[in-house]
Write a protein that holds these residues in place. Sequence first.
Motif, PDB file in Angstrom:
ATOM      1  N   PRO A   1      23.056 -85.452  91.491  1.00 49.79           N
ATOM      2  CA  PRO A   1      23.575 -84.105  91.212  1.00 49.79           C
ATOM      3  C   PRO A   1      22.827 -83.516  90.013  1.00 49.79           C
ATOM      4  O   PRO A   1      22.236 -84.254  89.244  1.00 49.79           O
ATOM      5  CB  PRO A   1      25.047 -84.347  90.887  1.00 49.79           C
ATOM      6  N   MET A   2      22.843 -82.227  89.887  1.00 49.20           N
ATOM      7  CA  MET A   2      22.167 -81.590  88.769  1.00 49.20           C
ATOM      8  C   MET A   2      22.676 -82.154  87.450  1.00 49.20           C
ATOM      9  O   MET A   2      23.847 -82.469  87.304  1.00 49.20           O
ATOM     10  CB  MET A   2      22.387 -80.069  88.795  1.00 49.20           C
ATOM     11  N   ALA A   3      21.783 -82.259  86.491  1.00 50.46           N
ATOM     12  CA  ALA A   3      22.129 -82.806  85.184  1.00 50.46           C
ATOM     13  C   ALA A   3      23.091 -81.868  84.459  1.00 50.46           C
ATOM     14  O   ALA A   3      22.974 -80.654  84.548  1.00 50.46           O
ATOM     15  CB  ALA A   3      20.867 -82.995  84.359  1.00 50.46           C
ATOM     16  N   LEU A   4      24.018 -82.466  83.740  1.00 52.50           N
ATOM     17  CA  LEU A   4      24.956 -81.687  82.946  1.00 52.50           C
ATOM     18  C   LEU A   4      24.419 -81.431  81.546  1.00 52.50           C
ATOM     19  O   LEU A   4      24.704 -80.407  80.954  1.00 52.50           O
ATOM     20  CB  LEU A   4      26.295 -82.420  82.868  1.00 52.50           C
ATOM     21  N   ALA A   5      23.668 -82.404  81.010  1.00 54.48           N
ATOM     22  CA  ALA A   5      23.143 -82.243  79.654  1.00 54.48           C
ATOM     23  C   ALA A   5      21.947 -83.154  79.453  1.00 54.48           C
ATOM     24  O   ALA A   5      21.873 -84.230  80.018  1.00 54.48           O
ATOM     25  CB  ALA A   5      24.229 -82.593  78.639  1.00 54.48           C
ATOM     26  N   VAL A   6      21.013 -82.694  78.624  1.00 52.58           N
ATOM     27  CA  VAL A   6      19.875 -83.517  78.225  1.00 52.58           C
ATOM     28  C   VAL A   6      19.915 -83.596  76.713  1.00 52.58           C
ATOM     29  O   VAL A   6      20.028 -82.585  76.026  1.00 52.58           O
ATOM     30  CB  VAL A   6      18.532 -82.890  78.677  1.00 52.58           C
ATOM     31  N   SER A   7      19.840 -84.808  76.186  1.00 58.18           N
ATOM     32  CA  SER A   7      19.834 -84.967  74.735  1.00 58.18           C
ATOM     33  C   SER A   7      18.664 -85.844  74.317  1.00 58.18           C
ATOM     34  O   SER A   7      18.320 -86.811  74.996  1.00 58.18           O
ATOM     35  CB  SER A   7      21.153 -85.560  74.239  1.00 58.18           C
ATOM     36  N   ALA A   8      18.043 -85.476  73.212  1.00 58.87           N
ATOM     37  CA  ALA A   8      16.926 -86.256  72.687  1.00 58.87           C
ATOM     38  C   ALA A   8      17.468 -87.512  72.030  1.00 58.87           C
ATOM     39  O   ALA A   8      18.446 -87.464  71.282  1.00 58.87           O
ATOM     40  CB  ALA A   8      16.145 -85.433  71.684  1.00 58.87           C
ATOM     41  N   LEU A   9      16.844 -88.642  72.316  1.00 61.38           N
ATOM     42  CA  LEU A   9      17.246 -89.909  71.707  1.00 61.38           C
ATOM     43  C   LEU A   9      16.337 -90.281  70.542  1.00 61.38           C
ATOM     44  O   LEU A   9      16.719 -91.073  69.699  1.00 61.38           O
ATOM     45  CB  LEU A   9      17.228 -91.027  72.754  1.00 61.38           C
ATOM     46  N   GLY A  10      15.129 -89.747  70.517  1.00 56.44           N
ATOM     47  CA  GLY A  10      14.215 -90.049  69.420  1.00 56.44           C
ATOM     48  C   GLY A  10      12.910 -90.621  69.919  1.00 56.44           C
ATOM     49  O   GLY A  10      12.575 -90.554  71.096  1.00 56.44           O
ATOM     50  N   THR A  11      12.174 -91.236  69.009  1.00 53.60           N
ATOM     51  CA  THR A  11      10.879 -91.827  69.334  1.00 53.60           C
ATOM     52  C   THR A  11      11.010 -93.346  69.383  1.00 53.60           C
ATOM     53  O   THR A  11      11.896 -93.917  68.759  1.00 53.60           O
ATOM     54  CB  THR A  11       9.816 -91.444  68.294  1.00 53.60           C
TER      55      THR A  11
END
Length: 140
Positions: A12-22
């Motif tokens: 299903p379409m993503a609800l949220a994208v969050s950066a986790l870092g490097t």
Amino acid sequence: GSPFAWGWRIFPMALAVSALGTLLTAEECFRVPVVSDHMPQTFRVKGAQNVEVMSWNVMSRGRAGNTGRAGTALEGKVLTNNGLDCDETPADYEQRLKERMLPVLAGWMGSSNDCMRVACMQEFPVQPLLQQELLSELRS
């Protein structure tokens, strides 16, 4: 939301994208011996199933120190294809990928069982035999 196809699986379409870092510090990535001229970035896509994505420009073979040809706009200028002025032989390039890039990728791919992981590799080698060798080592 409406589904989108990703390979052979439907999500299903993503609800949220969050950066986790490097995955590497600047010192780990850029110091000699160089890993890449870009740092690997990680993200989490939250939806019906959690997916983590790593995006990394692993730097094509370093080519530095050549001079622009006469009669071109770059005539006389010192040229490089990377931000570190790294110059590699084909053997140096292969060694960097196997000894410094692959362990980072393998460590990340194998460090989680609670989500699917996807690696998006920019400037990954175009040579089919080297691709096969690296992917084989990654799977082992």
